[in-house]
Design a protein around this motif. Sequence first.
Motif, PDB file in Angstrom:
ATOM      1  N   PHE A 169       5.386  -0.568   7.024  1.00  0.00           N
ATOM      2  CA  PHE A 169       3.991  -0.863   6.657  1.00  0.00           C
ATOM      3  C   PHE A 169       3.907  -2.166   5.858  1.00  0.00           C
ATOM      4  O   PHE A 169       2.995  -2.969   6.063  1.00  0.00           O
ATOM      5  CB  PHE A 169       3.372   0.305   5.871  1.00  0.00           C
ATOM      6  CG  PHE A 169       1.870   0.274   5.910  1.00  0.00           C
ATOM      7  CD1 PHE A 169       1.186   0.886   6.944  1.00  0.00           C
ATOM      8  CD2 PHE A 169       1.139  -0.425   4.956  1.00  0.00           C
ATOM      9  CE1 PHE A 169      -0.202   0.823   7.027  1.00  0.00           C
ATOM     10  CE2 PHE A 169      -0.250  -0.500   5.020  1.00  0.00           C
ATOM     11  CZ  PHE A 169      -0.915   0.136   6.058  1.00  0.00           C
TER      12      PHE A 169
ATOM     13  N   ALA B 145       5.992   9.546   4.332  1.00  0.00           N
ATOM     14  CA  ALA B 145       6.247   8.965   3.016  1.00  0.00           C
ATOM     15  C   ALA B 145       7.610   9.382   2.456  1.00  0.00           C
ATOM     16  O   ALA B 145       8.103   8.782   1.506  1.00  0.00           O
ATOM     17  CB  ALA B 145       5.132   9.362   2.057  1.00  0.00           C
TER      18      ALA B 145
ATOM     19  N   LEU C 149      -0.371   5.039   2.594  1.00  0.00           N
ATOM     20  CA  LEU C 149       0.392   5.956   3.450  1.00  0.00           C
ATOM     21  C   LEU C 149      -0.147   7.384   3.322  1.00  0.00           C
ATOM     22  O   LEU C 149      -0.241   8.116   4.312  1.00  0.00           O
ATOM     23  CB  LEU C 149       1.887   5.927   3.076  1.00  0.00           C
ATOM     24  CG  LEU C 149       2.778   5.108   4.005  1.00  0.00           C
ATOM     25  CD1 LEU C 149       2.402   3.642   4.009  1.00  0.00           C
ATOM     26  CD2 LEU C 149       4.247   5.255   3.628  1.00  0.00           C
TER      27      LEU C 149
ATOM     28  N   THR D   6      -0.781   8.561   6.998  1.00  0.00           N
ATOM     29  CA  THR D   6       0.529   8.999   7.482  1.00  0.00           C
ATOM     30  C   THR D   6       0.403   9.887   8.719  1.00  0.00           C
ATOM     31  O   THR D   6      -0.576  10.628   8.866  1.00  0.00           O
ATOM     32  CB  THR D   6       1.310   9.774   6.402  1.00  0.00           C
ATOM     33  OG1 THR D   6       2.616  10.077   6.931  1.00  0.00           O
ATOM     34  CG2 THR D   6       0.623  11.082   6.021  1.00  0.00           C
TER      35      THR D   6
ATOM     36  N   TYR E 127      -1.968   3.387  11.133  1.00  0.00           N
ATOM     37  CA  TYR E 127      -1.210   4.643  11.022  1.00  0.00           C
ATOM     38  C   TYR E 127       0.178   4.302  10.486  1.00  0.00           C
ATOM     39  O   TYR E 127       0.669   3.182  10.706  1.00  0.00           O
ATOM     40  CB  TYR E 127      -1.107   5.356  12.381  1.00  0.00           C
ATOM     41  CG  TYR E 127      -2.478   5.774  12.872  1.00  0.00           C
ATOM     42  CD1 TYR E 127      -3.057   6.962  12.423  1.00  0.00           C
ATOM     43  CD2 TYR E 127      -3.217   4.943  13.714  1.00  0.00           C
ATOM     44  CE1 TYR E 127      -4.338   7.312  12.829  1.00  0.00           C
ATOM     45  CE2 TYR E 127      -4.490   5.285  14.123  1.00  0.00           C
ATOM     46  CZ  TYR E 127      -5.057   6.469  13.674  1.00  0.00           C
ATOM     47  OH  TYR E 127      -6.326   6.820  14.056  1.00  0.00           O
ATOM     48  N   ALA E 128       0.800   5.273   9.803  1.00  0.00           N
ATOM     49  CA  ALA E 128       2.107   5.008   9.191  1.00  0.00           C
ATOM     50  C   ALA E 128       3.043   6.193   9.399  1.00  0.00           C
ATOM     51  O   ALA E 128       2.627   7.263   9.867  1.00  0.00           O
ATOM     52  CB  ALA E 128       1.928   4.732   7.697  1.00  0.00           C
TER      53      ALA E 128
ATOM     54  N   ALA F 196       9.285   4.013   6.361  1.00  0.00           N
ATOM     55  CA  ALA F 196       7.836   3.998   6.587  1.00  0.00           C
ATOM     56  C   ALA F 196       7.184   2.959   5.674  1.00  0.00           C
ATOM     57  O   ALA F 196       6.229   2.275   6.070  1.00  0.00           O
ATOM     58  CB  ALA F 196       7.251   5.381   6.340  1.00  0.00           C
ATOM     59  N   PHE F 197       7.701   2.835   4.454  1.00  0.00           N
ATOM     60  CA  PHE F 197       7.178   1.834   3.515  1.00  0.00           C
ATOM     61  C   PHE F 197       7.508   0.421   4.005  1.00  0.00           C
ATOM     62  O   PHE F 197       6.677  -0.477   3.957  1.00  0.00           O
ATOM     63  CB  PHE F 197       7.788   2.056   2.117  1.00  0.00           C
ATOM     64  CG  PHE F 197       7.239   3.267   1.424  1.00  0.00           C
ATOM     65  CD1 PHE F 197       6.194   3.147   0.514  1.00  0.00           C
ATOM     66  CD2 PHE F 197       7.738   4.539   1.681  1.00  0.00           C
ATOM     67  CE1 PHE F 197       5.670   4.258  -0.125  1.00  0.00           C
ATOM     68  CE2 PHE F 197       7.221   5.657   1.053  1.00  0.00           C
ATOM     69  CZ  PHE F 197       6.185   5.523   0.154  1.00  0.00           C
TER      70      PHE F 197
ATOM     71  N   SER G  57       1.962   3.734  -1.314  1.00  0.00           N
ATOM     72  CA  SER G  57       1.918   5.210  -1.275  1.00  0.00           C
ATOM     73  C   SER G  57       0.500   5.710  -1.051  1.00  0.00           C
ATOM     74  O   SER G  57       0.279   6.674  -0.322  1.00  0.00           O
ATOM     75  CB  SER G  57       2.395   5.811  -2.598  1.00  0.00           C
ATOM     76  OG  SER G  57       3.759   5.642  -2.719  1.00  0.00           O
TER      77      SER G  57
END
Length: 377
Positions: A184, A175, A226, A230, A171-172, A180-181, A223
């Motif tokens: 991860f 975006a 995510l 997300t 899970y993330a 968040a990037f 991306s």
Amino acid sequence: MKKFKFIPALLSIMLLAFLAVGCSKDSAGTGDKGGKKSGKINVGIVLPTKDEPRWVQDETRFKDALKDSDYSTEILFSQGSSAKEKENVETLISKGIEVLIIAPHDGPAAGAAVAAAKKEGIKVISYDRLITNTDAVDYYVTFDSVAVGEAQGQFLIDHAGDGKGIPLYLYAGAASDNNAFLFFEGAWKVLQPKIADGTFIIANSSEAEALKDKADLSRDELSKVLGQVTTNWDPNEAKNKAQTHLTAASGDLKGDVVILAPNDGTSRSIADVFGSDPDVSNYVITGQDAEKASIQYIIDGKQSMTVFKDVRTLVADAMGMAIDILDGNTPETTGSYDNGSIEVPAKQTNVIVVEQENVKSELIDSGYYEESDFTGL
Ligand code: BGC
């Protein structure tokens, strides 16, 4: 008659005193405005939402740090809306701020708000989350977000137990949040070799599965993953996704599982879903922020770890920078972050893994929380 005159007079004095106390309480509530010559605000602080304990923690720590400050400040919340965020920045500009400390709701969308501040000669400090694709950011104070993800990934590896084919649920965060990037990316860096060698099987992301042999993911690849996993930083969305994933999962994707959950709010709701599935015998789940509710979950054995980001340090760094700027000095930085447009000079703080064994030493003994905030410690 005299008596009657006296009482209203006394009453109005009492009322004025009450209002004065009320006002000073209110100004403390939105930021300390005391000791300040012209009535204008020196430093404006904008935080993303009051709906997550993480950001209420920041507000509290700002207020603690500002108690004895000579500079006036005001804290406003954007409630998960870029429009509200822009309005907040405009309000603070109209109050004459010289420094803006802002944790954006949405990194790229905040560009317009900070451009307006920059136009007025205000220095902008991006707080915890980087504002991207703009040259209107002067400084960045942050935790080491890649290290947060690495710590989460490493924890799953260290606590997964023996054997191969252990189901891994990913899970993330949102975006729209550069962090968040980074989280991860950090987690993937350590998990990927264990996915490639078959220790873990990705249970809930075909995009991540397609990239399992790639150690370094590009922004576009991140991306894609995510986009699939997300939570948007929303515990409800996390819960719904976890339910959907478990409903779809075959028996070999249950049993003993490991779960990468990006922060405490989402971790608790995902943990609740996994904890109530009769076919999940054991789960290891990550988190971050050391929210009180998650510390209780850790004590109770319902969440496995959290990454403690000492907000007192971040607040001290941000205010230290702001004061340097107000005093005409150049703030110290320890590196820089590429925000897609410029290299933003940054000050970075380390993070600490907290699990059952060290809750007391890291969070209680350090004075971050009171022992009485928890049961069963
Ligand atoms: C912060 C985390 C927080 C998350 C959701 C991130 O940018 O670094 O501490 O949990 O946003 O608000």
